[in-house]
Each structure stands twice: as C-alpha cells, then as structure tokens.
Design a protein around this motif. Structure first.
Motif, PDB file in Angstrom:
ATOM      1  N   ALA A   1      63.097  55.635  47.146  1.00  0.00           N
ATOM      2  CA  ALA A   1      63.883  54.908  46.145  1.00  0.00           C
ATOM      3  C   ALA A   1      63.483  53.435  46.082  1.00  0.00           C
ATOM      4  N   VAL A   2      62.186  53.215  46.028  1.00  0.00           N
ATOM      5  CA  VAL A   2      61.672  51.842  46.029  1.00  0.00           C
ATOM      6  C   VAL A   2      62.253  51.027  44.869  1.00  0.00           C
ATOM      7  N   CYS A   3      62.411  51.673  43.719  1.00  0.00           N
ATOM      8  CA  CYS A   3      62.901  50.942  42.542  1.00  0.00           C
ATOM      9  C   CYS A   3      64.365  50.536  42.698  1.00  0.00           C
ATOM     10  N   CYS A   4      65.095  51.141  43.600  1.00  0.00           N
ATOM     11  CA  CYS A   4      66.506  50.806  43.792  1.00  0.00           C
ATOM     12  C   CYS A   4      66.693  49.587  44.687  1.00  0.00           C
ATOM     13  N   ARG A   5      65.583  48.895  44.970  1.00  0.00           N
ATOM     14  CA  ARG A   5      65.660  47.593  45.645  1.00  0.00           C
ATOM     15  C   ARG A   5      65.308  46.457  44.693  1.00  0.00           C
ATOM     16  N   LEU A   6      65.046  46.818  43.435  1.00  0.00           N
ATOM     17  CA  LEU A   6      64.744  45.793  42.440  1.00  0.00           C
ATOM     18  C   LEU A   6      66.044  45.214  41.888  1.00  0.00           C
ATOM     19  N   THR A   7      65.938  44.055  41.265  1.00  0.00           N
ATOM     20  CA  THR A   7      67.090  43.526  40.530  1.00  0.00           C
ATOM     21  C   THR A   7      67.294  44.383  39.290  1.00  0.00           C
ATOM     22  N   VAL A   8      68.492  44.920  39.145  1.00  0.00           N
ATOM     23  CA  VAL A   8      68.804  45.780  38.000  1.00  0.00           C
ATOM     24  C   VAL A   8      69.881  45.093  37.161  1.00  0.00           C
ATOM     25  N   TYR A   9      69.515  44.723  35.939  1.00  0.00           N
ATOM     26  CA  TYR A   9      70.479  44.081  35.055  1.00  0.00           C
ATOM     27  C   TYR A   9      71.411  45.128  34.444  1.00  0.00           C
ATOM     28  N   VAL A  10      72.666  44.772  34.352  1.00  0.00           N
ATOM     29  CA  VAL A  10      73.682  45.656  33.782  1.00  0.00           C
ATOM     30  C   VAL A  10      74.135  45.052  32.459  1.00  0.00           C
ATOM     31  N   MET A  11      74.017  45.847  31.405  1.00  0.00           N
ATOM     32  CA  MET A  11      74.402  45.382  30.075  1.00  0.00           C
ATOM     33  C   MET A  11      75.878  45.684  29.808  1.00  0.00           C
ATOM     34  N   ALA A  12      76.451  44.976  28.845  1.00  0.00           N
ATOM     35  CA  ALA A  12      77.889  45.107  28.562  1.00  0.00           C
ATOM     36  C   ALA A  12      78.271  46.533  28.196  1.00  0.00           C
ATOM     37  N   ASP A  13      77.357  47.266  27.546  1.00  0.00           N
ATOM     38  CA  ASP A  13      77.715  48.625  27.126  1.00  0.00           C
ATOM     39  C   ASP A  13      77.287  49.693  28.126  1.00  0.00           C
ATOM     40  N   ASP A  14      76.796  49.268  29.285  1.00  0.00           N
ATOM     41  CA  ASP A  14      76.496  50.246  30.324  1.00  0.00           C
ATOM     42  C   ASP A  14      77.810  50.777  30.894  1.00  0.00           C
ATOM     43  N   PRO A  15      77.851  52.066  31.244  1.00  0.00           N
ATOM     44  CA  PRO A  15      79.103  52.647  31.753  1.00  0.00           C
ATOM     45  C   PRO A  15      79.296  52.446  33.256  1.00  0.00           C
ATOM     46  N   THR A  16      78.490  51.619  33.868  1.00  0.00           N
ATOM     47  CA  THR A  16      78.465  51.437  35.314  1.00  0.00           C
ATOM     48  C   THR A  16      79.812  50.926  35.850  1.00  0.00           C
ATOM     49  N   CYS A  20      70.910  58.411  43.814  1.00  0.00           N
ATOM     50  CA  CYS A  20      71.890  57.583  43.112  1.00  0.00           C
ATOM     51  C   CYS A  20      73.232  58.313  43.064  1.00  0.00           C
ATOM     52  N   THR A  21      74.296  57.631  43.484  1.00  0.00           N
ATOM     53  CA  THR A  21      75.626  58.249  43.492  1.00  0.00           C
ATOM     54  C   THR A  21      76.334  58.132  42.142  1.00  0.00           C
ATOM     55  N   ILE A  22      75.747  57.375  41.237  1.00  0.00           N
ATOM     56  CA  ILE A  22      76.373  57.212  39.912  1.00  0.00           C
ATOM     57  C   ILE A  22      75.373  57.586  38.829  1.00  0.00           C
ATOM     58  N   TYR A  23      74.625  58.661  39.094  1.00  0.00           N
ATOM     59  CA  TYR A  23      73.497  59.009  38.216  1.00  0.00           C
ATOM     60  C   TYR A  23      73.891  59.042  36.740  1.00  0.00           C
ATOM     61  N   GLY A  24      75.007  59.664  36.437  1.00  0.00           N
ATOM     62  CA  GLY A  24      75.433  59.764  35.044  1.00  0.00           C
ATOM     63  C   GLY A  24      75.957  58.464  34.471  1.00  0.00           C
ATOM     64  N   LEU A  25      76.221  57.501  35.341  1.00  0.00           N
ATOM     65  CA  LEU A  25      76.794  56.220  34.908  1.00  0.00           C
ATOM     66  C   LEU A  25      75.852  55.050  35.218  1.00  0.00           C
ATOM     67  N   ARG A  26      74.612  55.365  35.550  1.00  0.00           N
ATOM     68  CA  ARG A  26      73.669  54.291  35.932  1.00  0.00           C
ATOM     69  C   ARG A  26      73.311  53.455  34.702  1.00  0.00           C
ATOM     70  N   PRO A  27      72.909  52.201  34.933  1.00  0.00           N
ATOM     71  CA  PRO A  27      72.568  51.322  33.806  1.00  0.00           C
ATOM     72  C   PRO A  27      71.366  51.842  33.014  1.00  0.00           C
ATOM     73  N   GLN A  28      71.257  51.375  31.798  1.00  0.00           N
ATOM     74  CA  GLN A  28      70.138  51.780  30.941  1.00  0.00           C
ATOM     75  C   GLN A  28      68.797  51.410  31.562  1.00  0.00           C
ATOM     76  N   VAL A  29      68.772  50.280  32.265  1.00  0.00           N
ATOM     77  CA  VAL A  29      67.526  49.854  32.927  1.00  0.00           C
ATOM     78  C   VAL A  29      67.016  50.965  33.849  1.00  0.00           C
ATOM     79  N   CYS A  30      67.919  51.585  34.581  1.00  0.00           N
ATOM     80  CA  CYS A  30      67.532  52.672  35.481  1.00  0.00           C
ATOM     81  C   CYS A  30      67.098  53.895  34.680  1.00  0.00           C
ATOM     82  N   ARG A  31      67.768  54.172  33.572  1.00  0.00           N
ATOM     83  CA  ARG A  31      67.403  55.328  32.744  1.00  0.00           C
ATOM     84  C   ARG A  31      66.013  55.155  32.155  1.00  0.00           C
ATOM     85  N   ASP A  32      65.649  53.919  31.861  1.00  0.00           N
ATOM     86  CA  ASP A  32      64.355  53.657  31.219  1.00  0.00           C
ATOM     87  C   ASP A  32      63.206  53.615  32.221  1.00  0.00           C
ATOM     88  N   PHE A  33      63.512  53.606  33.497  1.00  0.00           N
ATOM     89  CA  PHE A  33      62.476  53.472  34.530  1.00  0.00           C
ATOM     90  C   PHE A  33      61.858  54.846  34.768  1.00  0.00           C
TER      91      PHE A  33
END
Ligand code: SF4
Ligand code: SF4
Length: 106
Positions: free
Chosen positions: A23-38, A71-84
C-alpha cells in the motif's frame, strides 16, 4: 527501471497488483474534496488548510488496516484514491521511489 512518465496512466502494467504491494500509495498526501463521501474523522488539514486524509506518525493513512494493508473505507475513499490506477504511471512511479529509498537505507 521504468522509463514511462509519471502521468502515463494509459499504459497499465498488469503484473502489478495491490494484493502484492505494501500500500505504498497510502502513504502519499491524499487531498479530500468537498463532495467526497469520506468520513470526517479520517480527514485532517494540511499547513495550507486543505483537507487531506489523516495520517499516522509513520505516514500511512489512518483508514488503512495495518493487518491486511487494505482500505477500510473502500466504498467511501476520496476520488483521488479512486483515480489512482493500479499499475498505472503514478503507481509505478511511487513504487519505484519507495524501492529506491529502501535500497538507500540498506
Ligand atoms: S495502487 Fe499501486 S502503489 Fe497503490 S497499493 Fe496498488 S499497487 Fe500499490
Ligand atoms: S482512503 Fe483508503 S485508498 Fe485512500 S489512502 Fe487511505 S487507505 Fe489508501
């Protein structure tokens, strides 16, 4: 070494699988947008006031299960994670960087 550009997500390396990655990418800075369900309790603010995924002291996202490295919130992860894209340019780049760092500290 992979010579593709970091943004080359059109070329997916099918040999790279999240199930065989720490899960190397899960150590990156992940921006959360206002419409993300996180869920809000996973969200922090960076020094510029931007919403980001909260991280532990060791750098990993707090939503990552450290036993399974999933990821424990796979269905609610930010769009940034979905696009990766798994095996895509950014994925290959972050894995290459991580491998180089690991070699450097040996
Ligand atoms: S997307 Fe890439 S870097 Fe992230 S967990 Fe999957 S294989 Fe690893
Ligand atoms: S929200 Fe999930 S996929 Fe995104 S960085 Fe955190 S653990 Fe990884």
């Amino acid at each position: 070494m992979d010579d593709a550009s970091a943004s080359d997500d059109d070329r997916i390396d099918p040999t790279i699988l999240c199930s065989h990655c720490e899960a190397v990418c899960c150590r990156l800075t992940v921006y959360v947008m206002a419409d993300d369900p996180t869920p809000a309790y996973f969200v922090d603010q960076d020094e510029y006031g931007m919403d980001v995924m909260r991280r532990r002291d060791d750098g990993w996202c707090t939503a990552l299960d450290r036993e399974t490295m999933r990821c424990t919130i796979y269905g609610l992860r930010p769009q940034v994670c979905r696009d990766f894209a798994m095996g895509g340019g950014d994925c290959r780049s972050v894995r290459d960087n991580d491998r180089r760092l690991a070699i450097a500290v040996i």
